[in-house]
Design a protein around this motif. Structure first.
Motif, PDB file in Angstrom:
ATOM      1  N   GLU A  34      -7.074   4.366  -9.030  1.00  0.00           N
ATOM      2  CA  GLU A  34      -6.984   5.822  -8.906  1.00  0.00           C
ATOM      3  C   GLU A  34      -5.615   6.331  -9.341  1.00  0.00           C
ATOM      4  OE1 GLU A  34      -6.891   9.210  -5.381  1.00  0.00           O
ATOM      5  OE2 GLU A  34      -7.943   7.330  -4.979  1.00  0.00           O
ATOM      6  N   GLY A  35      -4.568   5.638  -8.909  1.00  0.00           N
ATOM      7  CA  GLY A  35      -3.219   6.102  -9.193  1.00  0.00           C
ATOM      8  C   GLY A  35      -2.630   5.592 -10.484  1.00  0.00           C
ATOM      9  N   LEU A  36      -3.270   4.561 -11.075  1.00  0.00           N
ATOM     10  CA  LEU A  36      -2.783   3.937 -12.314  1.00  0.00           C
ATOM     11  C   LEU A  36      -1.323   3.485 -12.191  1.00  0.00           C
ATOM     12  CD1 LEU A  36      -4.443   6.268 -14.955  1.00  0.00           C
ATOM     13  CD2 LEU A  36      -5.217   4.023 -14.179  1.00  0.00           C
ATOM     14  N   GLY A  37      -1.055   2.826 -11.060  1.00  0.00           N
ATOM     15  CA  GLY A  37       0.279   2.293 -10.817  1.00  0.00           C
ATOM     16  C   GLY A  37       0.204   1.250  -9.730  1.00  0.00           C
ATOM     17  N   THR A  38       1.337   0.967  -9.142  1.00  0.00           N
ATOM     18  CA  THR A  38       1.404  -0.042  -8.091  1.00  0.00           C
ATOM     19  C   THR A  38       2.073   0.547  -6.856  1.00  0.00           C
ATOM     20  OG1 THR A  38       3.617  -0.925  -8.528  1.00  0.00           O
ATOM     21  CG2 THR A  38       1.830  -1.738  -9.932  1.00  0.00           C
ATOM     22  N   PRO A  39       1.978  -0.151  -5.728  1.00  0.00           N
ATOM     23  CA  PRO A  39       2.713   0.283  -4.545  1.00  0.00           C
ATOM     24  C   PRO A  39       4.221   0.010  -4.655  1.00  0.00           C
ATOM     25  CG  PRO A  39       0.846  -1.096  -3.946  1.00  0.00           C
ATOM     26  CD  PRO A  39       1.013  -1.197  -5.421  1.00  0.00           C
ATOM     27  N   ALA A  40       4.622  -0.786  -5.616  1.00  0.00           N
ATOM     28  CA  ALA A  40       6.039  -1.114  -5.786  1.00  0.00           C
ATOM     29  C   ALA A  40       6.807   0.107  -6.285  1.00  0.00           C
ATOM     30  CB  ALA A  40       6.196  -2.270  -6.771  1.00  0.00           C
ATOM     31  N   PRO A  41       7.933   0.415  -5.670  1.00  0.00           N
ATOM     32  CA  PRO A  41       8.712   1.581  -6.107  1.00  0.00           C
ATOM     33  C   PRO A  41       9.154   1.515  -7.576  1.00  0.00           C
ATOM     34  CG  PRO A  41       9.466   0.848  -3.948  1.00  0.00           C
ATOM     35  CD  PRO A  41       8.480  -0.193  -4.442  1.00  0.00           C
ATOM     36  N   VAL A  42       9.248   0.319  -8.134  1.00  0.00           N
ATOM     37  CA  VAL A  42       9.668   0.197  -9.533  1.00  0.00           C
ATOM     38  C   VAL A  42       8.559   0.547 -10.526  1.00  0.00           C
ATOM     39  CG1 VAL A  42      11.464  -1.508  -9.044  1.00  0.00           C
ATOM     40  CG2 VAL A  42       9.153  -2.270  -9.618  1.00  0.00           C
ATOM     41  N   ALA A  43       7.311   0.589 -10.070  1.00  0.00           N
ATOM     42  CA  ALA A  43       6.181   0.931 -10.943  1.00  0.00           C
ATOM     43  C   ALA A  43       5.216   1.851 -10.197  1.00  0.00           C
ATOM     44  CB  ALA A  43       5.465  -0.333 -11.403  1.00  0.00           C
ATOM     45  N   PRO A  44       5.658   3.080  -9.874  1.00  0.00           N
ATOM     46  CA  PRO A  44       4.842   3.973  -9.049  1.00  0.00           C
ATOM     47  C   PRO A  44       3.596   4.487  -9.773  1.00  0.00           C
ATOM     48  CG  PRO A  44       6.736   5.148  -9.895  1.00  0.00           C
ATOM     49  CD  PRO A  44       6.891   3.710 -10.308  1.00  0.00           C
ATOM     50  N   THR A  45       2.734   5.094  -9.008  1.00  0.00           N
ATOM     51  CA  THR A  45       1.496   5.638  -9.562  1.00  0.00           C
ATOM     52  C   THR A  45       1.777   6.886 -10.395  1.00  0.00           C
ATOM     53  OG1 THR A  45       1.128   6.979  -7.581  1.00  0.00           O
ATOM     54  CG2 THR A  45       0.113   4.800  -7.630  1.00  0.00           C
ATOM     55  N   GLU A  46       0.864   7.140 -11.338  1.00  0.00           N
ATOM     56  CA  GLU A  46       0.941   8.361 -12.137  1.00  0.00           C
ATOM     57  C   GLU A  46       0.398   9.546 -11.357  1.00  0.00           C
ATOM     58  OE1 GLU A  46      -1.099   7.767 -15.838  1.00  0.00           O
ATOM     59  OE2 GLU A  46       0.252   6.147 -16.451  1.00  0.00           O
ATOM     60  N   ARG A  47      -0.579   9.261 -10.485  1.00  0.00           N
ATOM     61  CA  ARG A  47      -1.218  10.304  -9.684  1.00  0.00           C
ATOM     62  C   ARG A  47      -1.085   9.966  -8.208  1.00  0.00           C
ATOM     63  NH1 ARG A  47      -5.861  10.184 -13.897  1.00  0.00           N
ATOM     64  NH2 ARG A  47      -6.193   8.150 -13.008  1.00  0.00           N
ATOM     65  N   LEU A  48      -1.061  10.994  -7.377  1.00  0.00           N
ATOM     66  CA  LEU A  48      -1.050  10.809  -5.931  1.00  0.00           C
ATOM     67  C   LEU A  48      -2.382  10.205  -5.511  1.00  0.00           C
ATOM     68  CD1 LEU A  48       0.445  11.274  -3.240  1.00  0.00           C
ATOM     69  CD2 LEU A  48      -0.662  13.527  -3.160  1.00  0.00           C
ATOM     70  N   VAL A  49      -2.336   9.125  -4.758  1.00  0.00           N
ATOM     71  CA  VAL A  49      -3.549   8.428  -4.320  1.00  0.00           C
ATOM     72  C   VAL A  49      -4.001   9.030  -2.997  1.00  0.00           C
ATOM     73  CG1 VAL A  49      -4.545   6.205  -3.692  1.00  0.00           C
ATOM     74  CG2 VAL A  49      -2.818   6.330  -5.503  1.00  0.00           C
ATOM     75  N   ILE A  50      -5.174   9.695  -3.027  1.00  0.00           N
ATOM     76  CA  ILE A  50      -5.681  10.350  -1.812  1.00  0.00           C
ATOM     77  C   ILE A  50      -7.171  10.068  -1.602  1.00  0.00           C
ATOM     78  CG2 ILE A  50      -3.949  12.179  -1.795  1.00  0.00           C
ATOM     79  CD1 ILE A  50      -6.033  14.029  -3.099  1.00  0.00           C
ATOM     80  N   GLY A  51      -7.716   9.103  -2.327  1.00  0.00           N
ATOM     81  CA  GLY A  51      -9.136   8.777  -2.184  1.00  0.00           C
ATOM     82  C   GLY A  51      -9.357   7.592  -1.264  1.00  0.00           C
ATOM     83  N   GLY A  52     -10.613   7.328  -0.981  1.00  0.00           N
ATOM     84  CA  GLY A  52     -10.978   6.169  -0.174  1.00  0.00           C
ATOM     85  C   GLY A  52     -10.333   6.189   1.196  1.00  0.00           C
ATOM     86  N   ILE A  53      -9.718   5.093   1.570  1.00  0.00           N
ATOM     87  CA  ILE A  53      -9.091   4.957   2.882  1.00  0.00           C
ATOM     88  C   ILE A  53      -7.940   5.941   3.067  1.00  0.00           C
ATOM     89  CG2 ILE A  53      -7.438   3.151   2.240  1.00  0.00           C
ATOM     90  CD1 ILE A  53      -8.192   1.777   4.914  1.00  0.00           C
ATOM     91  N   TYR A  54      -7.359   6.399   1.963  1.00  0.00           N
ATOM     92  CA  TYR A  54      -6.259   7.361   2.033  1.00  0.00           C
ATOM     93  C   TYR A  54      -6.725   8.735   2.512  1.00  0.00           C
ATOM     94  CZ  TYR A  54      -3.263   3.965  -0.168  1.00  0.00           C
ATOM     95  OH  TYR A  54      -2.526   2.838  -0.419  1.00  0.00           O
ATOM     96  N   ARG A  55      -8.014   8.960   2.609  1.00  0.00           N
ATOM     97  CA  ARG A  55      -8.530  10.202   3.184  1.00  0.00           C
ATOM     98  C   ARG A  55      -8.482  10.158   4.713  1.00  0.00           C
ATOM     99  NH1 ARG A  55     -10.405  13.395  -0.566  1.00  0.00           N
ATOM    100  NH2 ARG A  55     -11.229  12.599  -2.527  1.00  0.00           N
ATOM    101  N   HIS A  56      -8.259   8.964   5.257  1.00  0.00           N
ATOM    102  CA  HIS A  56      -8.201   8.781   6.713  1.00  0.00           C
ATOM    103  C   HIS A  56      -6.777   8.620   7.241  1.00  0.00           C
ATOM    104  CE1 HIS A  56     -12.550   8.282   7.306  1.00  0.00           C
ATOM    105  NE2 HIS A  56     -12.517   7.773   6.097  1.00  0.00           N
ATOM    106  N   VAL A  57      -5.918   7.979   6.462  1.00  0.00           N
ATOM    107  CA  VAL A  57      -4.545   7.703   6.906  1.00  0.00           C
ATOM    108  C   VAL A  57      -3.641   7.591   5.690  1.00  0.00           C
ATOM    109  CG1 VAL A  57      -4.866   5.182   7.016  1.00  0.00           C
ATOM    110  CG2 VAL A  57      -3.164   6.267   8.486  1.00  0.00           C
ATOM    111  N   ARG A  58      -2.422   8.153   5.797  1.00  0.00           N
ATOM    112  CA  ARG A  58      -1.511   8.160   4.649  1.00  0.00           C
ATOM    113  C   ARG A  58      -0.885   6.807   4.363  1.00  0.00           C
ATOM    114  NH1 ARG A  58       0.923  12.488   7.291  1.00  0.00           N
ATOM    115  NH2 ARG A  58       2.906  11.369   7.331  1.00  0.00           N
TER     116      ARG A  58
END
Length: 165
Positions: free
Chosen positions: A68-92
Protein backbone atom coordinates in the motif's frame (compact mmCIF):
# COMPACT_ATOMS: atom_id res chain seq x y z
CA UNK A 1 9.99 -2.55 -9.79
CA UNK A 2 9.12 -0.20 -6.90
CA UNK A 3 6.89 -2.88 -5.37
CA UNK A 4 9.67 -5.49 -5.51
CA UNK A 5 12.10 -3.09 -3.81
CA UNK A 6 9.52 -2.29 -1.13
CA UNK A 7 8.91 -6.00 -0.46
CA UNK A 8 12.64 -6.79 -0.34
CA UNK A 9 13.38 -3.82 1.92
CA UNK A 10 10.48 -4.65 4.24
CA UNK A 11 11.61 -8.28 4.47
CA UNK A 12 15.14 -7.21 5.38
CA UNK A 13 13.84 -4.76 7.98
CA UNK A 14 11.52 -7.46 9.37
CA UNK A 15 14.55 -9.62 10.15
CA UNK A 16 16.64 -6.71 11.42
CA UNK A 17 14.09 -5.07 13.73
CA UNK A 18 11.26 -7.29 15.01
CA UNK A 19 13.37 -10.38 14.38
CA UNK A 20 15.98 -9.10 16.80
CA UNK A 21 13.69 -7.36 19.32
CA UNK A 22 11.02 -10.08 19.57
CA UNK A 23 13.11 -13.08 18.54
CA UNK A 24 16.84 -12.92 19.20
CA UNK A 25 16.79 -10.91 22.44
CA UNK A 26 14.06 -13.04 24.11
CA UNK A 27 15.88 -16.14 22.92
CA UNK A 28 19.04 -14.91 24.64
CA UNK A 29 17.19 -13.72 27.77
CA UNK A 30 15.56 -17.13 28.24
CA UNK A 31 18.78 -19.07 27.73
CA UNK A 32 17.81 -19.99 24.16
CA UNK A 33 14.20 -20.62 25.13
CA UNK A 34 15.54 -23.25 27.51
CA UNK A 35 13.00 -22.36 30.15
CA UNK A 36 10.25 -24.90 30.73
CA UNK A 37 6.78 -23.95 29.56
CA UNK A 38 4.62 -22.35 32.19
CA UNK A 39 3.04 -24.75 34.64
CA UNK A 40 0.46 -22.14 35.63
CA UNK A 41 -2.95 -23.15 34.28
CA UNK A 42 -3.76 -21.44 31.01
CA UNK A 43 -0.59 -19.36 30.75
CA UNK A 44 1.20 -21.43 28.09
CA UNK A 45 -1.77 -21.69 25.68
CA UNK A 46 -2.64 -18.00 26.09
CA UNK A 47 1.00 -17.07 25.51
CA UNK A 48 1.21 -19.26 22.42
CA UNK A 49 -2.03 -17.84 21.03
CA UNK A 50 -0.82 -14.28 21.65
CA UNK A 51 2.44 -15.02 19.83
CA UNK A 52 0.71 -16.55 16.80
CA UNK A 53 -1.87 -13.74 16.54
CA UNK A 54 0.81 -11.07 16.92
CA UNK A 55 3.04 -12.64 14.26
CA UNK A 56 0.08 -12.68 11.86
CA UNK A 57 -0.65 -9.01 12.62
CA UNK A 58 3.02 -8.11 12.21
CA UNK A 59 3.26 -9.83 8.82
CA UNK A 60 0.07 -8.08 7.69
CA UNK A 61 1.40 -4.69 8.82
CA UNK A 62 4.68 -5.21 6.98
CA UNK A 63 2.82 -6.26 3.84
CA UNK A 64 0.70 -3.08 3.99
CA UNK A 65 3.86 -0.96 4.09
CA UNK A 66 5.28 -2.64 1.00
CA UNK A 67 2.08 -3.00 -1.06
CA UNK A 68 0.00 0.00 0.00
CA UNK A 69 2.72 2.45 0.96
CA UNK A 70 5.33 1.34 -1.60
CA UNK A 71 8.08 1.62 1.00
CA UNK A 72 9.39 0.06 4.16
CA UNK A 73 9.00 0.65 7.89
CA UNK A 74 12.70 1.61 7.98
CA UNK A 75 13.20 5.37 8.30
CA UNK A 76 15.85 5.23 5.55
CA UNK A 77 13.29 3.97 2.99
CA UNK A 78 9.90 5.41 4.01
CA UNK A 79 6.61 4.86 2.24
CA UNK A 80 5.45 7.04 -0.63
CA UNK A 81 1.91 7.05 0.75
CA UNK A 82 0.50 7.10 4.28
CA UNK A 83 -0.48 3.53 5.19
CA UNK A 84 -4.01 3.53 6.63
CA UNK A 85 -5.53 0.31 5.28
CA UNK A 86 -6.02 -3.11 6.81
CA UNK A 87 -4.92 -3.36 10.43
CA UNK A 88 -3.95 0.32 10.34
CA UNK A 89 -7.67 1.15 10.37
CA UNK A 90 -7.75 -0.23 13.93
CA UNK A 91 -4.47 1.00 15.44
CA UNK A 92 -1.75 3.41 14.30
CA UNK A 93 1.17 1.39 15.64
CA UNK A 94 0.35 -2.25 14.91
CA UNK A 95 3.99 -3.26 14.46
CA UNK A 96 4.97 -2.04 17.90
CA UNK A 97 1.84 -3.51 19.46
CA UNK A 98 2.56 -6.84 17.74
CA UNK A 99 6.22 -6.91 18.83
CA UNK A 100 5.25 -6.17 22.43
CA UNK A 101 2.52 -8.83 22.23
CA UNK A 102 5.04 -11.41 21.00
CA UNK A 103 7.34 -10.61 23.92
CA UNK A 104 4.44 -10.72 26.41
CA UNK A 105 3.28 -13.99 24.86
CA UNK A 106 6.73 -15.43 25.46
CA UNK A 107 6.68 -14.11 29.04
CA UNK A 108 3.40 -16.00 29.57
CA UNK A 109 4.57 -19.09 27.73
CA UNK A 110 7.66 -19.39 29.93
CA UNK A 111 6.38 -17.61 33.09
CA UNK A 112 9.35 -15.28 32.69
CA UNK A 113 9.54 -12.11 34.76
CA UNK A 114 12.68 -11.22 32.82
CA UNK A 115 10.70 -11.12 29.56
CA UNK A 116 7.87 -9.20 31.25
CA UNK A 117 10.39 -6.58 32.41
CA UNK A 118 11.93 -6.53 28.93
CA UNK A 119 8.46 -5.86 27.47
CA UNK A 120 7.96 -2.91 29.82
CA UNK A 121 11.35 -1.46 28.89
CA UNK A 122 10.57 -2.07 25.21
CA UNK A 123 7.21 -0.31 25.55
CA UNK A 124 8.84 2.75 27.12
CA UNK A 125 11.42 2.91 24.31
CA UNK A 126 8.81 2.40 21.57
CA UNK A 127 6.33 4.96 22.92
CA UNK A 128 9.15 7.48 23.34
CA UNK A 129 10.40 6.89 19.78
CA UNK A 130 6.89 7.30 18.37
CA UNK A 131 6.31 10.55 20.28
CA UNK A 132 9.71 12.12 19.67
CA UNK A 133 10.45 10.97 16.10
CA UNK A 134 7.67 9.18 14.23
CA UNK A 135 4.65 11.37 14.91
CA UNK A 136 6.42 14.66 14.09
CA UNK A 137 8.00 13.09 10.99
CA UNK A 138 4.65 11.76 9.73
CA UNK A 139 2.95 15.09 10.45
CA UNK A 140 5.58 16.92 8.36
CA UNK A 141 5.50 14.36 5.56
CA UNK A 142 1.73 13.80 5.23
CA UNK A 143 0.28 16.95 6.84
CA UNK A 144 -3.49 17.13 7.24
CA UNK A 145 -3.98 13.54 6.06
CA UNK A 146 -1.89 12.24 8.96
CA UNK A 147 -3.52 14.59 11.47
CA UNK A 148 -6.99 13.37 10.47
CA UNK A 149 -5.81 9.77 10.75
CA UNK A 150 -4.11 10.41 14.10
CA UNK A 151 -7.25 11.96 15.56
CA UNK A 152 -9.44 9.04 14.47
CA UNK A 153 -7.28 5.95 15.06
CA UNK A 154 -5.76 5.21 18.48
CA UNK A 155 -2.04 4.68 18.72
CA UNK A 156 -1.82 1.71 21.07
CA UNK A 157 -5.18 0.17 22.00
CA UNK A 158 -6.98 -0.94 18.83
CA UNK A 159 -10.45 0.24 17.85
CA UNK A 160 -12.98 -2.56 17.63
CA UNK A 161 -14.46 -1.18 14.43
CA UNK A 162 -12.26 -0.07 11.55
CA UNK A 163 -11.93 3.62 10.79
CA UNK A 164 -13.53 4.36 7.43
CA UNK A 165 -11.88 7.72 6.74
Amino acid sequence: MRTFSAIAGSAAFFIAAPGVVAGLVPWLLTDRWGLPWSSLPGFAPVGALLIVAAIAALLHAFARFALEGLGTPAPVAPTERLVIGGIYRHVRNPMYVAVLSIILGQALLFSSWTLAAYAVIGAIVMVSFVRVYEEPTLARRYGAQYETYRHNVPGWLPRLTPWRG
